[in-house]
Structures are given as C-alpha cells and as structure tokens.
Design a protein around this motif. Structure first.
Motif, PDB file in Angstrom:
ATOM      1  N   LEU A 132       0.543  -1.137   0.602  1.00  0.00           N
ATOM      2  CA  LEU A 132      -0.489  -0.223   0.125  1.00  0.00           C
ATOM      3  C   LEU A 132       1.107   1.209  -0.417  1.00  0.00           C
ATOM      4  O   LEU A 132       1.448   1.553   1.173  1.00  0.00           O
ATOM      5  N   PRO A 133       0.604   1.465  -0.934  1.00  0.00           N
ATOM      6  CA  PRO A 133       2.103   2.676  -0.945  1.00  0.00           C
ATOM      7  C   PRO A 133       1.188   4.141  -0.710  1.00  0.00           C
ATOM      8  O   PRO A 133       0.264   4.367  -0.654  1.00  0.00           O
ATOM      9  N   LEU A 134       1.839   5.152   0.093  1.00  0.00           N
ATOM     10  CA  LEU A 134       1.398   6.392   0.508  1.00  0.00           C
ATOM     11  C   LEU A 134       0.529   7.327  -0.821  1.00  0.00           C
ATOM     12  O   LEU A 134      -0.643   7.450   0.226  1.00  0.00           O
ATOM     13  N   ALA A 135       0.798   6.536  -1.727  1.00  0.00           N
ATOM     14  CA  ALA A 135       0.008   7.833  -2.692  1.00  0.00           C
ATOM     15  C   ALA A 135      -1.776   7.131  -2.274  1.00  0.00           C
ATOM     16  O   ALA A 135      -2.616   8.204  -2.803  1.00  0.00           O
ATOM     17  N   HIS A 136      -2.292   5.795  -1.583  1.00  0.00           N
ATOM     18  CA  HIS A 136      -2.635   4.919  -1.968  1.00  0.00           C
ATOM     19  C   HIS A 136      -3.656   4.909  -0.754  1.00  0.00           C
ATOM     20  O   HIS A 136      -4.788   4.109  -0.341  1.00  0.00           O
ATOM     21  N   VAL A 137      -2.821   5.386   0.137  1.00  0.00           N
ATOM     22  CA  VAL A 137      -3.744   5.448   1.759  1.00  0.00           C
ATOM     23  C   VAL A 137      -4.905   6.519   1.870  1.00  0.00           C
ATOM     24  O   VAL A 137      -4.423   7.734   1.396  1.00  0.00           O
ATOM     25  N   PRO A 138      -5.887   6.117   2.535  1.00  0.00           N
ATOM     26  CA  PRO A 138      -7.291   7.022   3.000  1.00  0.00           C
ATOM     27  C   PRO A 138      -6.052   7.509   3.800  1.00  0.00           C
ATOM     28  O   PRO A 138      -5.760   6.897   4.472  1.00  0.00           O
ATOM     29  N   VAL A 139      -6.862   8.810   3.688  1.00  0.00           N
ATOM     30  CA  VAL A 139      -6.528  10.003   4.559  1.00  0.00           C
ATOM     31  C   VAL A 139      -7.441  10.617   5.300  1.00  0.00           C
ATOM     32  O   VAL A 139      -8.312  10.951   4.178  1.00  0.00           O
ATOM     33  N   VAL A 140      -8.181  11.266   6.259  1.00  0.00           N
ATOM     34  CA  VAL A 140      -8.799  11.718   6.212  1.00  0.00           C
ATOM     35  C   VAL A 140      -8.302  13.204   7.785  1.00  0.00           C
ATOM     36  O   VAL A 140      -7.403  12.736   7.726  1.00  0.00           O
ATOM     37  N   ASN A 141      -8.919  14.216   6.794  1.00  0.00           N
ATOM     38  CA  ASN A 141      -8.171  15.968   6.951  1.00  0.00           C
ATOM     39  C   ASN A 141      -9.472  16.103   7.962  1.00  0.00           C
ATOM     40  O   ASN A 141     -10.463  16.466   7.108  1.00  0.00           O
ATOM     41  N   ASP A 142      -9.811  15.911   9.094  1.00  0.00           N
ATOM     42  CA  ASP A 142     -11.061  16.572   9.786  1.00  0.00           C
ATOM     43  C   ASP A 142     -10.192  17.420  10.817  1.00  0.00           C
ATOM     44  O   ASP A 142     -10.107  17.825  12.048  1.00  0.00           O
ATOM     45  N   LYS A 143     -10.296  18.848  10.288  1.00  0.00           N
ATOM     46  CA  LYS A 143     -10.290  20.453  11.719  1.00  0.00           C
ATOM     47  C   LYS A 143      -8.690  19.817  11.543  1.00  0.00           C
ATOM     48  O   LYS A 143      -7.933  20.084  10.161  1.00  0.00           O
ATOM     49  N   ALA A 144      -8.383  19.847  13.113  1.00  0.00           N
ATOM     50  CA  ALA A 144      -6.955  19.550  12.794  1.00  0.00           C
ATOM     51  C   ALA A 144      -6.501  18.939  13.464  1.00  0.00           C
ATOM     52  O   ALA A 144      -5.314  18.307  13.325  1.00  0.00           O
ATOM     53  N   THR A 145      -6.716  17.467  12.602  1.00  0.00           N
ATOM     54  CA  THR A 145      -6.390  16.254  12.782  1.00  0.00           C
ATOM     55  C   THR A 145      -6.657  15.351  11.450  1.00  0.00           C
ATOM     56  O   THR A 145      -6.502  15.648  10.888  1.00  0.00           O
ATOM     57  N   ALA A 170      -2.646   2.987  12.188  1.00  0.00           N
ATOM     58  CA  ALA A 170      -3.278   4.939  11.672  1.00  0.00           C
ATOM     59  C   ALA A 170      -2.095   5.313  12.319  1.00  0.00           C
ATOM     60  O   ALA A 170      -1.389   5.647  13.300  1.00  0.00           O
ATOM     61  N   ASP A 171      -1.709   6.416  11.696  1.00  0.00           N
ATOM     62  CA  ASP A 171      -0.746   7.262  11.241  1.00  0.00           C
ATOM     63  C   ASP A 171      -1.546   9.065  11.475  1.00  0.00           C
ATOM     64  O   ASP A 171      -1.987   9.225  10.722  1.00  0.00           O
ATOM     65  N   VAL A 172      -1.564   9.327  12.488  1.00  0.00           N
ATOM     66  CA  VAL A 172      -2.423  10.527  13.688  1.00  0.00           C
ATOM     67  C   VAL A 172      -1.184  11.150  13.455  1.00  0.00           C
ATOM     68  O   VAL A 172      -0.415  11.673  14.980  1.00  0.00           O
ATOM     69  N   THR A 173      -1.733  12.560  12.861  1.00  0.00           N
ATOM     70  CA  THR A 173      -1.576  14.099  13.657  1.00  0.00           C
ATOM     71  C   THR A 173      -2.406  15.122  13.911  1.00  0.00           C
ATOM     72  O   THR A 173      -2.993  15.296  13.133  1.00  0.00           O
ATOM     73  N   VAL A 174      -2.511  15.697  15.136  1.00  0.00           N
ATOM     74  CA  VAL A 174      -2.889  16.482  15.989  1.00  0.00           C
ATOM     75  C   VAL A 174      -2.355  17.962  15.441  1.00  0.00           C
ATOM     76  O   VAL A 174      -1.349  17.662  16.609  1.00  0.00           O
ATOM     77  N   ALA A 175      -2.374  19.080  15.269  1.00  0.00           N
ATOM     78  CA  ALA A 175      -2.366  20.489  15.572  1.00  0.00           C
ATOM     79  C   ALA A 175      -2.384  21.265  17.029  1.00  0.00           C
ATOM     80  O   ALA A 175      -2.666  20.356  18.240  1.00  0.00           O
ATOM     81  N   SER A 179      -8.183  18.955  19.898  1.00  0.00           N
ATOM     82  CA  SER A 179      -8.606  17.681  20.594  1.00  0.00           C
ATOM     83  C   SER A 179      -8.699  16.783  19.831  1.00  0.00           C
ATOM     84  O   SER A 179      -9.816  17.544  18.622  1.00  0.00           O
ATOM     85  N   SER A 180      -9.550  15.693  19.781  1.00  0.00           N
ATOM     86  CA  SER A 180      -9.726  14.679  19.000  1.00  0.00           C
ATOM     87  C   SER A 180     -10.366  13.410  19.706  1.00  0.00           C
ATOM     88  O   SER A 180     -10.175  13.121  20.750  1.00  0.00           O
TER      89      SER A 180
END
Length: 290
Positions: A132-145, A170-175, A179-180
């Motif tokens: 699963l290459p990065l270009a095909h990884v499902p990504v969710v951008n929800d506000k600051a997450t 999952a690789d998760v980034t939060v600003a 909160s999430s």
C-alpha cells in the motif's frame, strides 16, 4: 453512554545496537509478553544511519504470522519490492516463506515492523504480499487532525488491506492544543506510540510523550469505545495500533510462530531442506498492489 478508553500502562523502551551493524539502533516496543500484547507478538522501531556501501541484512525465513512494515523515513528494498517513506507492506508468512532485506547504500531509514499473530485456522495460510503506497493510503483531514489509515477502519474510511485478524493501524497527527475523539472497538487491544510531541489521553488526561508507548484498557464488550486525545503545545504525531485479541497460546522460536514445539521443529526442517519458497516467487494473484 460511550465507553472512554484510558491509559493503563506507559512504557519507555530504550534503543539498543541492532543486528545491521554500525548506525543501526533498534528500539523494541513489544517483545516479551504475548499474553498482554495479543494479537501483537513483536514490534521494533528500527533506525539506520548507513555510511557505507557494505551490504547488510539478507535472506531469512518466517512462518506462522504476518510481518507488517510501515516506513517512516527513507527507503527499504529494491525494484518492485522497494518501499519509500509513508509506504506500508503486509506480508503473510503463513505456511512458510523466505524473505530478503538487503541494504547496500548510504542513507537514513526508519521503519516500524510488527509481527502480528495469525488465528490457528489460518496459521498455514498460503503466503501473500500486500503493498500500500503512500499515494493510495486513505487520508482523513478533520479540522486539526490528520489520519493516514493503513489497515482497518477508522474515522469513516477503510483501508484496502485484507486482514486475517481485525487490525487498525493509523498514523495520526493533531495540531497544537487541538482535541480529537476517535471511535475504536471496545474489545481491541490498543496502544499508541508517540513519534513527536505529547498528548493527553482519556477523561483522566494522562500525558504521553515522544518515544513512549501507551497501552489502553480493554473493555470486554461488543460495540465501540472512544479514544479522546488532546495534543500538547507542540502538537502530536503518533501511530495507533489496535487489534482483536485471539486468546490462543503460541510457541515462538526464532523466526517462527507455531502451535507446538513439534511444529517449530518441522518448520526448521522445511527451511533447511529448501522447501520454503522466496516471497518474490508468490503467484501474481497473491501479490496485492493497492
């Protein structure tokens, strides 16, 4: 009322010299208590700063489980089997396979490699490879997450990766300061590994910082639970692992996982007799390129 997951154990794994020689630091995140970590057997954070062209690594066998590789930085492998930063690979060793990882050029690399157990009824599964290459990884951008979902279902999206054991990665980034709340099955064994920054977890707001592993409580109920997180002033990036426990005993020896000591002996005999084929020879229908 929703069930909130809380941190019940915080670990501070130390890096140690790895088997690839100079420049290799291996940090064991899971390694010696399968009853506690089920269905996760082993997890290593491997960092390599290679200065020369001397080849390191080589062919080695696996059987009875799956290797799950997430490349955080750098490159691993070559040609059709090359993984780059952000790429993901799941290899089902199953009945037995030979795998080769050779690094022969200077560069920096960091990977997380997990050994995930197979259910007893699938321990002899035909070997397969899923890329699963990065270009095909499902990504969710929800506000600051931001969530990059490599396996399972989370935040309304589903990874194409096929699992014998239900597994969320999952690789998760939060600003900073944001909160999430993420919903995960209440019965999944779950932990976070902090790559950057710090985070408060649960209603108890327990802190977890860079390089720490935080395990959540397990609720023996069907249905969903809530993972509540609030990032620190630097923000946070972590990898979430959650899997359905199998509650099955295993025997582990070297590169093999089995149901009994007799099975381990049989696997070694198969390998020595050359009966385990290389993963590069798996039929095309067993190599999924998502």
């Amino acid at each position: 009322m929703a069930i909130t997951r809380e941190l019940i154990r915080i670990e501070n794994p130390e890096g140690e010299p790895g088997f690839l020689g100079a420049g290799h630091i291996a940090r064991p995140l899971i390694y010696d208590n399968y009853i506690q970590s089920d269905p996760f057997i082993l997890l290593m954070d491997d960092v390599l700063d290679k200065k020369d062209t001397k080849p390191v690594g080589g062919p080695h066998p696996h059987a009875g489980f799956e290797t799950v590789t997430l490349v955080l930085d750098g490159e691993l492998g070559a040609d059709d089997h090359k993984l780059k930063s952000g790429d993901f690979q799941l290899m089902t060793a199953g009945s037995g396979v030979v795998h080769t990882e050779i690094i022969d050029k200077p560069g920096n690399m960091r990977i997380l490699q997990l050994w995930a157990n197979l259910p007893r009824e699938h321990r002899q599964a035909m070997p397969r490879l899923q890329d699963l290459p990065l270009a095909h990884v499902p990504v969710v951008n929800d506000k600051a997450t931001q969530i990059k979902l490599y396996s399972g279902s989370l935040a309304g999206v589903t990874s194409p990766i096929q699992n014998y054991v239900p597994l969320i990665i999952a690789d998760v980034t939060v600003a900073p300061g944001a909160s999430s709340v993420q919903k995960i099955p209440a019965s999944y064994n779950t932990f976070l590994y902090i790559l950057q920054g710090g985070v408060q977890v649960g209603d108890h707001k327990t802190w977890l910082y860079k390089d720490q592993v935080g395990w959540l409580n397990i609720v023996d109920e069907h249905g969903e639970s809530e993972l509540k997180i609030t990032a620190g002033e630097e923000g946070v990036r972590f990898v979430l692992y959650a899997g359905k426990p199998l509650h099955e005993k295993i025997v582990s020896h070297g590169p093999f996982i089995a149901d009994s000591s007799e099975d381990i002996v049989s696997l070694y005999n198969q390998y020595r007799q050359g009966k385990m084929k290389h993963i590069s020879t798996v039929p095309e229908e067993q190599h999924y390129k998502w």
